[in-house]
Design a protein around this motif. Structure first.
Motif, PDB file in Angstrom:
ATOM      1  N   SER A 118       1.613  -3.231   2.842  1.00 43.42           N
ATOM      2  CA  SER A 118       1.369  -1.921   3.444  1.00 43.42           C
ATOM      3  C   SER A 118       1.610  -0.837   2.403  1.00 43.42           C
ATOM      4  CB  SER A 118       2.295  -1.694   4.646  1.00 43.42           C
ATOM      5  OG  SER A 118       1.947  -2.535   5.719  1.00 43.42           O
ATOM      6  N   PRO A 171      -2.042  -0.269   6.727  1.00 45.06           N
ATOM      7  CA  PRO A 171      -1.223  -1.413   7.148  1.00 45.06           C
ATOM      8  C   PRO A 171      -1.488  -2.699   6.382  1.00 45.06           C
ATOM      9  CG  PRO A 171      -2.954  -0.998   8.745  1.00 45.06           C
ATOM     10  CD  PRO A 171      -3.023   0.119   7.750  1.00 45.06           C
ATOM     11  N   ILE A 204       4.245  -5.696   5.431  1.00 46.20           N
ATOM     12  CA  ILE A 204       3.230  -5.468   6.451  1.00 46.20           C
ATOM     13  C   ILE A 204       3.845  -5.482   7.852  1.00 46.20           C
ATOM     14  CG2 ILE A 204       1.395  -6.433   5.018  1.00 46.20           C
ATOM     15  CD1 ILE A 204       1.566  -8.997   6.689  1.00 46.20           C
TER      16      ILE A 204
END
Length: 386
Positions: A123, A234, A257
């Motif tokens: 992310s 994300p 993540i």
């Protein structure tokens, strides 16, 4: 006078892919002044899809993506490095792998490439924008959707979903939402898991940055670092260059993540392996150069300092290195260690190339996920074999 040995190498077109290899060339030539090395670079999309058997005919050294391994071995276009390198060197590589990076180039008991570069989907976020709007970095998918609602209309969540990365995010969500047991190599992807993943992406696409379906991670990262339009991503392959102060107008920070399992599972393992062509006239010198590039000493020194993203774990855990990149490595290492290893069976690279457009088209048109899964699995059965 001794004749010069001329090696040709192929990498991908990004500072991370080119600069550390050019730097390695200069350092290696101090040890082997009789060897010259020239590097060509191709765009990321080409790197991810181009037939390895064509590259092997032209280049001595190739930077490759691990799904090519099964096909490369079947076609006889990769040199088994364990027959050319000392066992202790390969053991060091194995013990200091980032996640499954080293193992991803192991096939039929042989080592076909060295993990020069380690990566997975992670992310990314702009810390300054999240602070400005008083929102937190998500750790679950529920929090991702909440963040989308909390951000102002002109600041978006993004996710690179061009055909190749539609495929990667589809697989990542199969793991992240349903677990790792979703793929039967004889019949294909579990339909229920696949549909769940596709429906999740269909729900996400209308809410994210409008160029998401067009962009790969490099385009997304550039836009994120050069404008204030994207606050969070994300799922995206991480590039540590963007976490260095001054590399771009804005610093990108990276983290694990979102997850539903307590551990950040499912980020697709990426990275790059350094392979040698069996057709090279100078196999020994090419192997020596590869071993030099992937060595602990070079990876934790010039490889990193020149813009590379090392494949050797000691670089990822080094506090001094992490201090220069806003802790990129330490903050994402858990995701790397739980990253999902894509299939490497024969034909997987062709399947990936053809499945990506199916998923991208589905997401653009908000089509039928059941029909898309039938098409995806038909492609898998027709293009691959164990």
């Amino acid at each position: 006078m001794k004749a010069m040995i001329e090696l040709k190498g192929m990498t991908w077109k990004h500072e991370r892919g080119i600069a550390p290899l050019v730097a390695a060339t200069k350092e290696f030539q101090k040890l082997r002044p009789d060897v010259t090395i020239s590097w060509d670079a191709r765009p990321l999309e080409d790197f991810e899809d181009y037939p390895i058997e064509i590259l092997a005919q032209k280049y001595d050294i190739m930077m490759i993506d691990h799904p090519f391994v099964g096909t490369g071995v079947e076609k006889g276009v990769l040199l088994p490095l364990d027959e050319w390198l000392p066992a202790e060197y390969l053991e060091d590589q194995k013990q200091n792998s980032v996640g499954a990076s080293h193992h991803s180039y192991t096939w039929n008991g042989k080592q076909w490439a060295l993990a020069a570069d380690a990566a997975s989907q992670v992310s990314a976020y702009r810390a300054d924008l999240l602070e400005k709007y008083g929102v937190k970095v998500p750790t679950t998918w529920e929090e991702v959707f909440a963040l989308i609602k909390e951000l102002p209309e002109d600041v978006k969540v993004g996710i690179p979903l061009n055909p190749t990365h539609s495929y990667c995010s589809f697989l990542a969500l199969c793991v992240n939402l349903t677990g790792t047991d979703f793929w039967d190599y004889s019949s294909g992807i579990n339909v229920e898991a696949g549909v769940q993943s596709l429906e999740f992406l269909k729900k996400l696409v209308p809410l994210v940055h409008e160029r998401s379906l067009d962009w790969n991670p490099i385009y997304m990262s550039d836009h994120m670092a050069e404008t204030n339009e994207i606050a969070y991503v994300p799922l995206m392959f991480g590039y540590s260059n963007y976490s260095i102060n001054g590399f771009k107008p804005h610093v990108i920070h990276y983290t694990n993540i979102p997850t539903r399992f307590g551990k950040p599972m499912g980020g697709i393992l990426g990275g790059v392996g350094l392979a040698v062509s069996p057709f090279s006239k100078f196999k020994q010198e090419a192997v020596e150069l590869g071993a030099f590039i992937c060595s602990r000493e070079y990876q934790t020194g010039t490889y990193f300092e020149s813009g590379g993203q090392p494949g050797h774990r000691t670089a990822w855990t080094d506090p001094k290195i992490n201090g220069k990149i806003n802790r990129f490595y330490m903050n994402t290492l858990e995701t790397l260690d739980h990253a999902y290893l894509r299939p490497r069976i024969i034909g997987t690279n062709s399947f990936q190339e053809k499945a990506g457009p199916v998923i991208n088209k589905l997401l653009r048109e908000q089509g039928d996920s059941q029909e898309a899964m039938a098409q995806i699995n038909q492609l898998f059965r027709s293009l691959t074999k164990e």
